[in-house]
Structure formats: C-alpha cells, structure tokens
Write a protein that holds these residues in place. Structure first.
Motif, mmCIF file in Angstrom:
data_model
loop_
_atom_site.group_PDB
_atom_site.id
_atom_site.type_symbol
_atom_site.label_atom_id
_atom_site.label_comp_id
_atom_site.label_asym_id
_atom_site.label_seq_id
_atom_site.Cartn_x
_atom_site.Cartn_y
_atom_site.Cartn_z
ATOM 1 N N ILE A 20 0.852 -1.176 0.000
ATOM 2 C CA ILE A 20 0.000 0.000 0.000
ATOM 3 C C ILE A 20 0.893 1.232 0.000
ATOM 4 C CG2 ILE A 20 -1.843 1.227 1.194
ATOM 5 C CD1 ILE A 20 -2.658 -1.377 2.480
ATOM 6 N N TYR A 21 0.617 2.158 -0.898
ATOM 7 C CA TYR A 21 1.440 3.345 -1.067
ATOM 8 C C TYR A 21 0.589 4.597 -0.850
ATOM 9 C CZ TYR A 21 4.791 0.241 -3.412
ATOM 10 O OH TYR A 21 5.674 -0.771 -3.706
ATOM 11 N N PRO A 22 1.228 5.724 -0.483
ATOM 12 C CA PRO A 22 0.493 6.991 -0.444
ATOM 13 C C PRO A 22 -0.156 7.260 -1.799
ATOM 14 C CG PRO A 22 2.628 7.233 0.627
ATOM 15 C CD PRO A 22 2.629 5.870 -0.010
ATOM 16 N N GLY A 23 -1.398 7.676 -1.777
ATOM 17 C CA GLY A 23 -2.142 7.912 -3.009
ATOM 18 C C GLY A 23 -3.052 6.763 -3.397
ATOM 19 N N ASP A 24 -2.791 5.559 -2.864
ATOM 20 C CA ASP A 24 -3.673 4.425 -3.153
ATOM 21 C C ASP A 24 -5.055 4.680 -2.573
ATOM 22 O OD1 ASP A 24 -1.804 2.995 -4.534
ATOM 23 O OD2 ASP A 24 -1.258 1.679 -2.857
ATOM 24 N N ARG A 25 -6.072 4.192 -3.298
ATOM 25 C CA ARG A 25 -7.443 4.313 -2.827
ATOM 26 C C ARG A 25 -7.931 2.958 -2.339
ATOM 27 N NH1 ARG A 25 -11.332 7.037 -6.891
ATOM 28 N NH2 ARG A 25 -10.462 5.480 -8.306
ATOM 29 N N LEU A 26 -8.487 2.951 -1.133
ATOM 30 C CA LEU A 26 -8.993 1.728 -0.525
ATOM 31 C C LEU A 26 -10.518 1.786 -0.482
ATOM 32 C CD1 LEU A 26 -6.538 1.412 2.508
ATOM 33 C CD2 LEU A 26 -6.248 0.531 0.188
ATOM 34 N N ALA A 27 -11.144 0.630 -0.660
ATOM 35 C CA ALA A 27 -12.599 0.559 -0.640
ATOM 36 C C ALA A 27 -13.042 -0.597 0.244
ATOM 37 C CB ALA A 27 -13.144 0.384 -2.051
ATOM 38 N N LEU A 28 -14.132 -0.375 0.967
ATOM 39 C CA LEU A 28 -14.747 -1.440 1.749
ATOM 40 C C LEU A 28 -15.773 -2.136 0.867
ATOM 41 C CD1 LEU A 28 -15.156 -2.838 4.511
ATOM 42 C CD2 LEU A 28 -16.941 -1.139 4.963
#
Length: 338
Positions: A71-79
């Motif tokens: 996981i990197y800064p700028g990555d988008r995570l979704a539930l």
C-alpha cells in the motif's frame, strides 16, 4: 462445516487463536479512503475496525492492481463485501494515462509501514540485548585521537582487546533487566553510541575510525560486531499462540507515564512464544482501597487500558510499541493476550 473451513483458513493465515472471532467494523467507518504520507497500516485499520489487529483478516488482494500486497500513499482503498463478509481492497481508476519517456526527478514512494518505524528504528538497527559476559569481554575504549574523545566522522579512537571484526560499533552498558516477580536476570541493554571500522592493530591495541556517532564516545565504552541489521516493515499483527502473562518492566526515556508510541520492555520473550508482530493487551493495575467495614486493603480488578505490539524479541524478554492507550500506563502494568 462453514465454521470449520473458516477456522482452517484462519490457521493458514497464522491467526489460530482468533479463528472463531469476527472483525468488527466501526460504526463510523468510511466506505473509501485515500492513503496519505505518514499513514501506517495500524492507523488505516483503526479507521475501519474496532480491533485494528484484524487488518490481515479483512484485507483482500486484488490481482488486477499492481503490487497488490503493498500500500502506497495515493492508493485508494474501498470497503467491499465478498460472500457477505467485509473486505478492504485497493481500487484503481479507469483513467488511461499515456506514458512517454521522461526524466523522473521526484523520490520514489515506499510502501507504508505497519507501525510508525521512526519510534522504534534505533531498537531495530542499533540497541541490542546482550549477556554480561559478552559486553565485559569486548574491547574497551582507551582514549580518542590526541588524548581526546571526539565523535565526528573520520575521528579516531583507540581501544584494547581482541579485534571482533573489521566493522564494529561502540556500545555503552545501559539497563539491566530483572524479572520483577522471580528475580531472574533477563538481559543487559547495550546502547549504540557510534559505528566505525578497525583500521589498524598494534598487539591488542586497536585503532578505530568513526564513520558516524549519535553522542560522545567515552573511555570504557565497548566495541561489538556491527550486525548491520536492516529495518523491517513487514510486521503482521496477530495474537500469540500461547497464553502470555507478563509485565512492562521498563520504558524508553525514563518517563513516568507511558502513552501511545512509547517503547517498553516486557519480561516475556521467545521462550514463552513471543515473536515480532504479536499484539498484547495492557492491563492497568487496579487502585488499592481500604474496606470501610473490615479495614482490609483491597486491590481493585485490573482493567484493559491499551495495546502494544512486540517488534523485537529475545530469549527472555521483548521490546514492544504502545499502539493504543486509553489512560496513562506505568511500568509494572500487566500484559496478556488481547
């Protein structure tokens, strides 16, 4: 049958002790989250979960996303929900970006760590636990160049003893850890002061050229092999496989009250089954009160007041980082399985 399959899957993920427990989502959890610089996996999981150590159990690897395990800064995570169970995954954008040769001058992003590494870096790379014989038998500093003790890169110090290696570190005897319940000696903390190279030998007198230092080298400091340990970021939070009952026996910096991101030493280690990544609950000792009827002194029950993660373990003791503290903690507070 389904419970059995779930338990087997959890065992494969090294979370045996929590196999029948379900991660609980926070009532105010986000549906989407964009990772920013400075985030840790613990911080992010705490946004979604009541118990952040369940992060590995709800993380869903998306094979269509590059580097799905990082996981990197700028990555988008979704539930999302898969087979009715909550999962957090990385999502990509459908935008198409045309690439062309160019010079990239900005720094390349690195994956976010599980916990704040700046709080523990010196313990992972420098400070170590040794035996008294190990440090007492190591070469010791006689003096610095021209009779001075100077600590800048390129300065020289002279030591006496058998050469341990070409690359060495200067260490200072620090805390001695003793089990508060049994009186057993647990280990001696050797604190890193400087690093350098052995550039000359004259009998048992060694010449060491310093390459870096964190503070003034003193007469009597010891030379140990520079292990050049690499900083690790791959901590996986989990509960210990064995039942752990121990105490916090020291805190880095000698503060009176222990809070979030303080480094603590505990009187349990590898022989009890503790490994880096293991999460322990901190139990705040109950107050002593006087029974108004009998006059007896009664200790009130301990209450859960924090969480720590072990990041460095030795045979008889370990270092941990306080990740949560709902009230001030103190040396002597108990630790146990969460």
């Amino acid at each position: 049958m389904r419970k059995l399959l779930y338990a087997l899957a959890a065992t494969a993920l090294l979370f045996t002790s929590w196999a029948q427990a379900q991660p609980e989502l926070r009532s105010d959890h986000p549906e989407r989250y964009t990772v920013v610089k400075g985030d840790t996996l613990w911080d992010i999981s705490a946004r979604f979960l009541n118990n952040p150590w369940y992060w590995p159990e709800i993380w869903h690897v998306n094979p269509q996303v590059a580097n799905p395990h990082l996981i990197y800064p700028g990555d988008r995570l979704a539930l999302v929900y898969i087979d009715g169970k909550p999962r957090i995954t990385k999502v990509s954008t459908s935008d198409v970006v045309k690439l062309s040769p160019q010079i990239r001058s900005e720094a390349i992003d690195t994956p976010i760590p599980a916990i704040p590494l700046d709080a523990i870096s010196s313990f992972l790379t420098d400070t170590r636990i040794v035996s008294p014989d190990e440090i007492n038998g190591a070469p010791y500093v006689l003096e610095g160049e021209d009779g001075r003790i100077i600590t800048g890169a390129g300065d020289r110090v002279y030591a006496r003893g058998q050469k341990p290696a070409d690359r060495v570190g200067v260490f200072r005897r620090s805390k001695e850890f003793v089990d508060p319940e049994t009186g057993e000696f647990l280990g001696l903390e050797a604190r890193s002061i400087a690093k350098g190279n052995i550039t000359a030998e004259n009998g048992d007198v060694l010449t060491m050229t310093l390459t870096r230092s964190s503070e003034e080298v003193r007469i009597g400091d010891r030379l140990l092999v520079n292990e050049d340990r690499r900083l690790t970021t791959n901590f996986v939070p989990s509960s210990p496989d064995e039942e752990i009952e121990g105490r916090m026996i020291s805190v880095d910096g000698g503060v009176n009250q222990i809070g979030q991101y303080n480094v603590v030493a505990i009187n349990r280690g590898e022989r009890e089954g503790l490994m880096p990544g293991h999460v322990l609950a901190v139990m705040k000792s109950g107050n002593l009160v006087r029974d108004p009827v009998t006059g007896e002194t009664i200790e009130l029950p301990s209450e859960r007041a924090g969480l720590l993660m072990v990041f460095q373990s030795y045979e008889k003791m370990s270092y941990g980082l306080i990740l949560q503290a709902t009230r001030p903690l103190a040396v002597g507070d108990r630790v146990k399985n969460p």
